[in-house]
Design an enzyme around this catalytic site. Sequence first.
Site, PDB file in Angstrom:
ATOM      1  N   GLU A  11      12.558 -12.294  -0.532  1.00 62.47           N
ATOM      2  CA  GLU A  11      11.708 -13.536   0.421  1.00 62.47           C
ATOM      3  C   GLU A  11      11.869 -13.964   1.339  1.00 62.47           C
ATOM      4  O   GLU A  11      12.642 -13.601   1.844  1.00 62.47           O
ATOM      5  CB  GLU A  11      12.100 -15.295  -0.964  1.00 62.47           C
ATOM      6  CG  GLU A  11      11.169 -15.149  -1.842  1.00 62.47           C
ATOM      7  CD  GLU A  11       9.394 -16.492  -1.636  1.00 62.47           C
ATOM      8  OE1 GLU A  11       8.953 -15.561  -0.714  1.00 62.47           O
ATOM      9  OE2 GLU A  11       8.604 -17.213  -2.710  1.00 62.47           O
ATOM     10  N   ASP A  12      10.554 -14.854   2.402  1.00 69.02           N
ATOM     11  CA  ASP A  12      10.666 -15.059   3.680  1.00 69.02           C
ATOM     12  C   ASP A  12      11.178 -16.218   3.342  1.00 69.02           C
ATOM     13  O   ASP A  12      12.650 -15.800   4.512  1.00 69.02           O
ATOM     14  CB  ASP A  12       9.583 -14.222   3.972  1.00 69.02           C
ATOM     15  CG  ASP A  12       8.884 -15.315   3.497  1.00 69.02           C
ATOM     16  OD1 ASP A  12       8.665 -16.178   2.131  1.00 69.02           O
ATOM     17  OD2 ASP A  12       7.474 -15.702   4.182  1.00 69.02           O
TER      18      ASP A  12
HETATM   19  C1  PRP Z   1       5.725 -19.496   1.397  1.00 65.08           C
HETATM   20  C2  PRP Z   1       6.691 -18.762   1.300  1.00 65.08           C
HETATM   21  C3  PRP Z   1       7.773 -19.018  -0.281  1.00 65.08           C
HETATM   22  C4  PRP Z   1       7.024 -20.208  -0.586  1.00 65.08           C
HETATM   23  C5  PRP Z   1       8.191 -21.248   0.359  1.00 65.08           C
HETATM   24  O1  PRP Z   1       4.877 -18.607   0.460  1.00 65.08           O
HETATM   25  O2  PRP Z   1       6.350 -16.992   0.712  1.00 65.08           O
HETATM   26  O3  PRP Z   1       7.211 -17.542  -1.583  1.00 65.08           O
HETATM   27  O4  PRP Z   1       6.084 -20.553   0.265  1.00 65.08           O
HETATM   28  O5  PRP Z   1       8.179 -22.572  -0.493  1.00 65.08           O
HETATM   29  P1  PRP Z   1       9.188 -23.454  -1.436  1.00 65.08           P
HETATM   30  O6  PRP Z   1      10.328 -22.856  -1.649  1.00 65.08           O
HETATM   31  O7  PRP Z   1       8.750 -24.711  -1.267  1.00 65.08           O
HETATM   32  O8  PRP Z   1       8.359 -22.781  -3.108  1.00 65.08           O
HETATM   33  P2  PRP Z   1       3.050 -19.412   0.484  1.00 65.08           P
HETATM   34  O9  PRP Z   1       2.493 -19.072  -0.777  1.00 65.08           O
HETATM   35  O10 PRP Z   1       3.297 -20.068   2.136  1.00 65.08           O
HETATM   36  O11 PRP Z   1       2.534 -17.691   0.630  1.00 65.08           O
HETATM   37  P3  PRP Z   1       3.039 -16.314   1.721  1.00 65.08           P
HETATM   38  O12 PRP Z   1       3.910 -15.903   1.119  1.00 65.08           O
HETATM   39  O13 PRP Z   1       1.196 -15.488   1.217  1.00 65.08           O
HETATM   40  O14 PRP Z   1       2.375 -17.094   2.850  1.00 65.08           O
END
Ligand code: PRP
Length: 191
Positions: free
Chosen positions: A98-99
Amino acid sequence: MGHRVGRVLITGEEIAGRIQELAGAVAHDYAEKDPVLVGVLKGAVVFLADLIRAADIPITLDFVELSSYGAGTGSSGLVEIISDLSGSIENRHVLIVEDIIDTGRTAHYLRRNLESRHPASLRLCALLNKAGRREIVVEIDYVGFTIPNEFVVGYGLDFMAHYRNLPYIAVLEPEPAGPEPGGSLALQDLE
Ligand code: PRP
């Protein structure tokens, strides 16, 4: 009001150095396990690409795309799979990549979902941990950086689908009033 890329929180050099350390740990822990690294689209692709090239062990890749309902910079807490893994992970050693872990809801959902498919092991690697935003406790096995509660962009992280290609991580800040010759891109210019 528009936004612009503000203060650099983590430089490209700092990211590269930390990824070498993370990749070393992953390579050590998974040397004989032929793990499948599961990248969470879209944000994790930049981190994943650098991580796997620094980890000199056999690995395979798969991807999952998830979505949180709701817009803006917050998370509603409801998660769904937009695009699932291409193959089985049964009896495989799985490392989720994950990022960022923010509220923890996405990682919590994904951990439970993948666990139900009976992998041999399941761990989570995240470049960024925004620990102050956590709503659900989630175990993160490999963490790049713990960051403060600021909205960040770059190195895979977006705002309104932009800025993922920045080679560093920066704070998104409101556009100041008045013209800024040579200033950064305002999102209002993209709409
Ligand atoms: C971001 C990130 C994680 C998540 C974290 O994804 O990559 O998957 O949010 O947030 P949380 O801990 O509050 O659940 P996003 O839904 O923005 O999609 P993306 O990766 O396409 O930017």
